[in-house]
Design an enzyme around this catalytic site. Sequence first.
Site, PDB file in Angstrom:
ATOM      1  N   ALA A  99      39.155 -25.894 -22.794  1.00 47.86           N
ATOM      2  CA  ALA A  99      37.786 -25.923 -23.316  1.00 47.86           C
ATOM      3  C   ALA A  99      36.950 -26.612 -22.241  1.00 47.86           C
ATOM      4  O   ALA A  99      36.746 -27.819 -22.285  1.00 47.86           O
ATOM      5  CB  ALA A  99      37.748 -26.674 -24.641  1.00 47.86           C
ATOM      6  N   ALA A 100      36.501 -25.845 -21.283  1.00 46.28           N
ATOM      7  CA  ALA A 100      36.109 -26.419 -19.990  1.00 46.28           C
ATOM      8  C   ALA A 100      34.619 -26.619 -19.772  1.00 46.28           C
ATOM      9  O   ALA A 100      34.213 -27.427 -18.937  1.00 46.28           O
ATOM     10  CB  ALA A 100      36.650 -25.534 -18.870  1.00 46.28           C
TER      11      ALA A 100
ATOM     12  N   GLY B  58      32.615 -30.635 -16.151  1.00 49.58           N
ATOM     13  CA  GLY B  58      32.754 -31.951 -15.528  1.00 49.58           C
ATOM     14  C   GLY B  58      34.216 -32.268 -15.244  1.00 49.58           C
ATOM     15  O   GLY B  58      34.550 -32.784 -14.170  1.00 49.58           O
TER      16      GLY B  58
ATOM     17  N   CYS C 232      35.840 -36.690 -27.874  1.00 52.76           N
ATOM     18  CA  CYS C 232      34.819 -37.744 -27.810  1.00 52.76           C
ATOM     19  C   CYS C 232      34.490 -38.174 -29.236  1.00 52.76           C
ATOM     20  O   CYS C 232      33.337 -38.397 -29.578  1.00 52.76           O
ATOM     21  CB  CYS C 232      33.587 -37.292 -27.043  1.00 52.76           C
ATOM     22  SG  CYS C 232      32.801 -35.825 -27.709  1.00 52.76           S
TER      23      CYS C 232
ATOM     24  N   PRO D 238      30.811 -27.794 -19.843  1.00 53.99           N
ATOM     25  CA  PRO D 238      30.228 -27.248 -18.613  1.00 53.99           C
ATOM     26  C   PRO D 238      30.952 -27.614 -17.325  1.00 53.99           C
ATOM     27  O   PRO D 238      30.434 -27.377 -16.236  1.00 53.99           O
ATOM     28  CB  PRO D 238      28.829 -27.874 -18.628  1.00 53.99           C
ATOM     29  CG  PRO D 238      29.014 -29.188 -19.290  1.00 53.99           C
ATOM     30  CD  PRO D 238      30.103 -29.000 -20.316  1.00 53.99           C
TER      31      PRO D 238
HETATM   32  C1  LIG Z   1      33.926 -31.210 -25.541  1.00 51.67           C
HETATM   33  S1  LIG Z   1      33.383 -29.703 -24.954  1.00 51.67           S
HETATM   34  C2  LIG Z   1      34.247 -29.538 -23.449  1.00 51.67           C
HETATM   35  C3  LIG Z   1      33.639 -30.304 -22.301  1.00 51.67           C
HETATM   36  C4  LIG Z   1      34.317 -30.017 -20.984  1.00 51.67           C
HETATM   37  N1  LIG Z   1      35.741 -30.241 -21.042  1.00 51.67           N
HETATM   38  C5  LIG Z   1      33.753 -30.827 -19.859  1.00 51.67           C
HETATM   39  O1  LIG Z   1      34.347 -31.810 -19.469  1.00 51.67           O
HETATM   40  O2  LIG Z   1      32.682 -30.476 -19.368  1.00 51.67           O
HETATM   41  C6  LIG Z   1      34.247 -28.602 -25.980  1.00 51.67           C
HETATM   42  C7  LIG Z   1      34.174 -27.186 -25.545  1.00 51.67           C
HETATM   43  O3  LIG Z   1      35.062 -26.455 -26.351  1.00 51.67           O
HETATM   44  C8  LIG Z   1      34.571 -25.142 -26.421  1.00 51.67           C
HETATM   45  N2  LIG Z   1      35.293 -24.497 -27.523  1.00 51.67           N
HETATM   46  C9  LIG Z   1      35.112 -24.627 -28.855  1.00 51.67           C
HETATM   47  N3  LIG Z   1      36.023 -23.905 -29.529  1.00 51.67           N
HETATM   48  C10 LIG Z   1      36.803 -23.304 -28.597  1.00 51.67           C
HETATM   49  C11 LIG Z   1      37.901 -22.421 -28.664  1.00 51.67           C
HETATM   50  N4  LIG Z   1      38.413 -22.023 -29.820  1.00 51.67           N
HETATM   51  N5  LIG Z   1      38.434 -22.004 -27.501  1.00 51.67           N
HETATM   52  C12 LIG Z   1      37.945 -22.397 -26.323  1.00 51.67           C
HETATM   53  N6  LIG Z   1      36.909 -23.220 -26.205  1.00 51.67           N
HETATM   54  C13 LIG Z   1      36.345 -23.676 -27.330  1.00 51.67           C
HETATM   55  C14 LIG Z   1      33.093 -25.322 -26.603  1.00 51.67           C
HETATM   56  O4  LIG Z   1      32.372 -24.192 -26.234  1.00 51.67           O
HETATM   57  C15 LIG Z   1      32.823 -26.533 -25.713  1.00 51.67           C
HETATM   58  O5  LIG Z   1      32.343 -26.120 -24.478  1.00 51.67           O
END
Ligand SMILES: C[S@@+](CC[C@H](N)C(=O)[O-])C[C@H]1O[C@@H](n2cnc3c(N)ncnc32)[C@H](O)[C@@H]1O
Length: 667
Positions: free
Chosen positions: A394-395, A399, A519, A397
């Site tokens: 879940a990457a 960082g 978080c 944006p």
């Molecule tokens: C906490 S954020 C990730 C932040 C990221 N790791 C960073 O450090 O920039 C969670 C992410 O999970 C994604 N997400 C939510 N459900 C998901 C799924 N089933 N599969 C993949 N990504 C998912 C969202 O779109 C969101 O971008």
Amino acid sequence: MGVGRRMKKQGPPPPLDESLVTRKRKAALPEKDTNGFRAKKRRASKEDAAPLPKKSALKQSKSGMETAPVGKAARANGVKPVQRKPLPVDDEEDEEDDEASADGDAIDDPDALEDELDGVGVGNLDALGSESEDGDDLDDDEFLQSGSDVMDSDTEIQKGIWSEDEDEENAEEKLTAANIEGLSRKLDMQQAVEEAEAQAELEEAAMQTNISGDRPKVLGDEDEDDEADGTLKLAPDLQLLRTRITDTVRVLDDFTKLAEDGRSRAEYTAQLLKDICAYYGYSPFLAEKLFELFPPREAFAFFEANETARPVVIRTNTLRTHRRELAQALINRGVTLEPVGKWSKVGLQVFESQVPLGATPEYLAGHYILQAASSFLPVMALAPQEHERILDMAAAPGGKTTYISALMKNTGCVFANDSNKSRTKGLIGNIHRLGVKNTIVCNYNALEFPKVIGGFDRVLLDAPCSGTGVIAKDASVKTNKTEQDFLRLPHLQKQLLLAAIDSVDHASKTGGYIVYSTCSVTVEENEQVVQYALNKRPNVKLVSTGLVFGKEGFTNYMSKKFHPSMKETRRYYPHAYNVDGFFVAKFKKMGPTNAALKNGSSGATSEHVNGGADIVDNAPITTDEEDKNDFGGWDEEEDEKYIEQAKKKQLRRKGRDPRTLKRRPAQ
Ligand SMILES: C[S@@+](CC[C@H](N)C(=O)[O-])C[C@H]1O[C@@H](n2cnc3c(N)ncnc32)[C@H](O)[C@@H]1O
């Protein structure tokens, strides 16, 4: 309650011992700032002010995150109107975006960020840290080299100023000294002003509050209950409300001595919760959930810390530059900064800037990314190695993805996945700007891994979550999370974590690790998810995160018991470390998933990947199943009465009425 009311909040409670160096740093903020950011910093300054900004005290705080307690008097009563809107710091790297942002928020406009950051507040002044930030399987040298393979032509030139090893510290100290000299006098003056103000506030508060040692009258008479009711239909007097909160916390701290005769802890706790909801603007549901995580005084500190923005931090992109070069370049542009702490070799905390941090030439050239300090931690725990194959599930944006690539020095391959297509655009933008070349961006529901591709050396699952660790950034969390969210999100997180585990090659020569992070600070999204994975996948075990600070995960919580190894997980709180609330767990995969299934783990459907070594487990996860499998069969009949007793005891300890137990939904 209205924002206006909340705008008048006062300083934080007496700090906990875990209070951080960076909280101290805030004590040295300037008074005459005008924009929002500065106002927030100024608030922190008030909170931490009087006893702190002595330079000797600041010096002591160089070594790391946890430091001696911050002084108390001024903070305890350091009442100042504050600005509560959190600083929208990391537009580029908003890893704390919860599932709400996951649902489609694109990356913020960097220009907006410029505005926000234009002229950040002054902070304090430590020498640059130098300790390794390694994870448990990454040694110091690897990190020491992490930034030295790039920018070769510049390296020689810079070495005169920023030589490695022993010269580095001197050079860095010189730089820091140059940076701080101009501020030193200002800080002294500011301290004097703040001390005077704090004294005046102390005197004012003393007139209004009970004298220490008396039994404070915080509860209304029984026939006045409606009036004392925290629903506070009229605009409350925030000063009095706050005084009552501090008094109630004091009573709960020393109940036998300070409680009024005939009053129970439950009554005081109920009053405190109502006051917290009224004062900070939480829904009763969330206030209680968060309150239960801590003893009352610490809970108060947590709620208070959520009213203050965390420090602005940038991460040096070691694919493009070195931290000392970046620091020098930014100082030359009028940025006041210092290393974020000895625990990181790449973080810089920014106190003040004459230029917008989202638009400097260094930013545009990808020399750094705005990134909250806590979001370094999962990557440090992951400890990616050069030439590995890594999945960031879940990457967006990005960082963490870009940090992973930097640690791998652009070798190997990182699959950066996010299910939200619009967010992957921001991810791609960051990848390009930061010069990352070893990444493949993909757009799957991560539950589809490892069917899409498996056999990774390491997997990072920075899961979508409720965001209870980042309330300072997104105050809407205070009211928009419901009980349903805390069923729905953990359910998704559990499924994602199983997919993460199943996507790792247990036989990886260099890895075989999974890092799970959120978080959020709730147990449902953290220990409970991890416990679920341990139950479902006996082929993994928890291992040390290798992180040098952080509180241990819960092994017992309310009536729940978790595996003793849960203490290997790490919890981060804003009030303890001045970082966003975060949770990090690291697993080692010891065998293929099919072996686990043979050992009795669940999994209705399976299919082979990686030459038949691993199995995709897409068994639907039902609530019933979760109840049955979590916490090792606690619902067995013979345990019931013990569970009941434990629950009641726990409630009593928390100061709540055990008779409410039956009315509560099952845990
Ligand atoms: C906490 S954020 C990730 C932040 C990221 N790791 C960073 O450090 O920039 C969670 C992410 O999970 C994604 N997400 C939510 N459900 C998901 C799924 N089933 N599969 C993949 N990504 C998912 C969202 O779109 C969101 O971008």
